[in-house]
Design a protein around this motif. Structure first.
Motif, PDB file in Angstrom:
ATOM      1  N   ASP A  42       5.495  -5.620  -2.733  1.00  0.00           N
ATOM      2  CA  ASP A  42       5.412  -6.996  -2.113  1.00  0.00           C
ATOM      3  C   ASP A  42       6.341  -8.055  -2.970  1.00  0.00           C
ATOM      4  O   ASP A  42       5.829  -9.503  -2.834  1.00  0.00           O
TER       5      ASP A  42
ATOM      6  N   ARG B 240       6.547 -12.755  -1.774  1.00  0.00           N
ATOM      7  CA  ARG B 240       6.966 -12.794  -0.424  1.00  0.00           C
ATOM      8  C   ARG B 240       6.180 -14.139   0.279  1.00  0.00           C
ATOM      9  O   ARG B 240       6.811 -14.537   1.087  1.00  0.00           O
ATOM     10  N   GLY B 241       5.025 -14.424  -0.264  1.00  0.00           N
ATOM     11  CA  GLY B 241       4.487 -15.613   0.294  1.00  0.00           C
ATOM     12  C   GLY B 241       4.402 -16.733  -0.769  1.00  0.00           C
ATOM     13  O   GLY B 241       5.692 -16.964  -1.181  1.00  0.00           O
TER      14      GLY B 241
ATOM     15  N   GLY C 191       1.618 -14.539  -6.727  1.00  0.00           N
ATOM     16  CA  GLY C 191       1.969 -15.966  -6.309  1.00  0.00           C
ATOM     17  C   GLY C 191       2.649 -16.746  -7.256  1.00  0.00           C
ATOM     18  O   GLY C 191       2.831 -17.953  -6.929  1.00  0.00           O
TER      19      GLY C 191
END
Length: 301
Positions: free
Chosen positions: A8, A32-33, A63
């Motif tokens: 991810d 990815r976020g 994050g």
């Protein structure tokens, strides 16, 4: 260069210019976020950035936008140049010092991350020399939180015995003669990776001095230590023969504008047999050392 997804996380091998234009090899790890923090990971002496890949990916998964990179003359920064020619494959004749690493490479990495992620807190992870470099940066005021891992004022007399005597002999009776002969310090002599001659010679002078880099009268960048006012935690690994508690305390004494927190961790504290100078970055510590580091970096502790 195209990136690749892993757990991810988006991973991209890039280059960015040092303060004098020399291109440094680097890797950017992106979640990815949403991005909540920017983190710069700064290497130890003669340690390639790939050692920090696991931790960087872990932080990105949580994050963080994370950058790892190699100092000039090492790893993927051994031959790159902004002006379009490669440095010779041999490091003989390659001009660089540890002071250059701080002033030209680390300073530029901080500036690159600050410019790219203007609206995120910029956090700093420094392993060994990477932690020492924080105090030398003219722009260390850009850093919000700094986590120093096995970072020390590495004078040989503060190393654990008998390691201190091995280091003294290795540097003076093997490293120095070989470096003078070859024009660079070969990694096969026990250093880990090849080092430019100027880097090795300055490092030896510091290691042989009672107060390490603080005893260098030519190191004007020492004036930047008191400028750092962000949060500072120094992790001392109890079984690390190089970054002993007294050596970590000596380095932290240079940060006079704040009160560094020094946290000593024994292998048994995290269910490990050993950690040492490099072991913090092994993936087996993902749910212990890495999690604690991430929570502190993110301001959750």
């Amino acid at each position: 260069m195209a990136g690749a997804g892993l757990d991810d996380v988006f991973i991209d091998d890039i280059t960015f210019p040092a303060a004098d234009g020399y291109l440094l090899g680097a890797t950017l790890f992106l979640p990815r976020g949403a991005k909540r923090h920017a983190v710069l990971i700064n290497s130890a002496t003669a340690v390639p950035r790939k050692i920090y890949r696991g931790l960087a990916g872990y932080l990105a998964h949580r994050g963080c936008a994370v950058l790892t990179y190699d100092y000039r003359g090492t790893g993927d920064s051994r031959q790159k140049s902004l002006v379009g020619y490669n440095q010779p494959r041999s490091l003989a004749g390659f001009n660089a010092t540890m002071a250059d690493w701080a002033a030209l490479d680390v300073t530029a990495a901080v500036a690159w991350m600050r410019e790219r992620y203007k609206h995120l807190p910029l956090n700093y992870v420094g392993h060994s020399f990477g932690g020492q470099a924080l105090g030398l940066l003219a722009n260390n005021t850009e850093v919000s939180r700094a986590l120093l891992i096995a970072a020390q004022a590495g004078t040989w007399k503060l190393m654990a015995s008998p390691e201190r005597y091995r280091v003294y002999a290795m540097l003076n009776f093997v490293g120095v003669p070989l470096t003078r002969l070859l024009g660079y310090a070969p990694g096969w002599s026990g250093l880990g990776e090849d080092l430019p001659k100027g880097v090795f010679e300055q490092w030896v002078r510091w290691v042989m001095s009672p107060r390490y880099l603080f005893d260098d009268p030519k190191l004007r960048a020492l004036e930047n230590f008191p400028h750092y006012r962000g949060a500072l935690r120094a992790i001392c690994l109890a079984d690390d023969p190089w970054a002993t508690r007294p050596a970590v305390e000596l380095l932290c004494s240079g940060f006079t504008a704040n009160k560094p927190e020094i946290l000593t961790i024994a292998p048994a504290d995290v269910g490990a047999a050993k950690i040492g100078h490099l072991g913090f970055f092994r993936a087996e510590h993902r749910d212990t050392l890495w999690r604690g580091a991430a929570e502190w970096i993110e301001g959750e502790e």
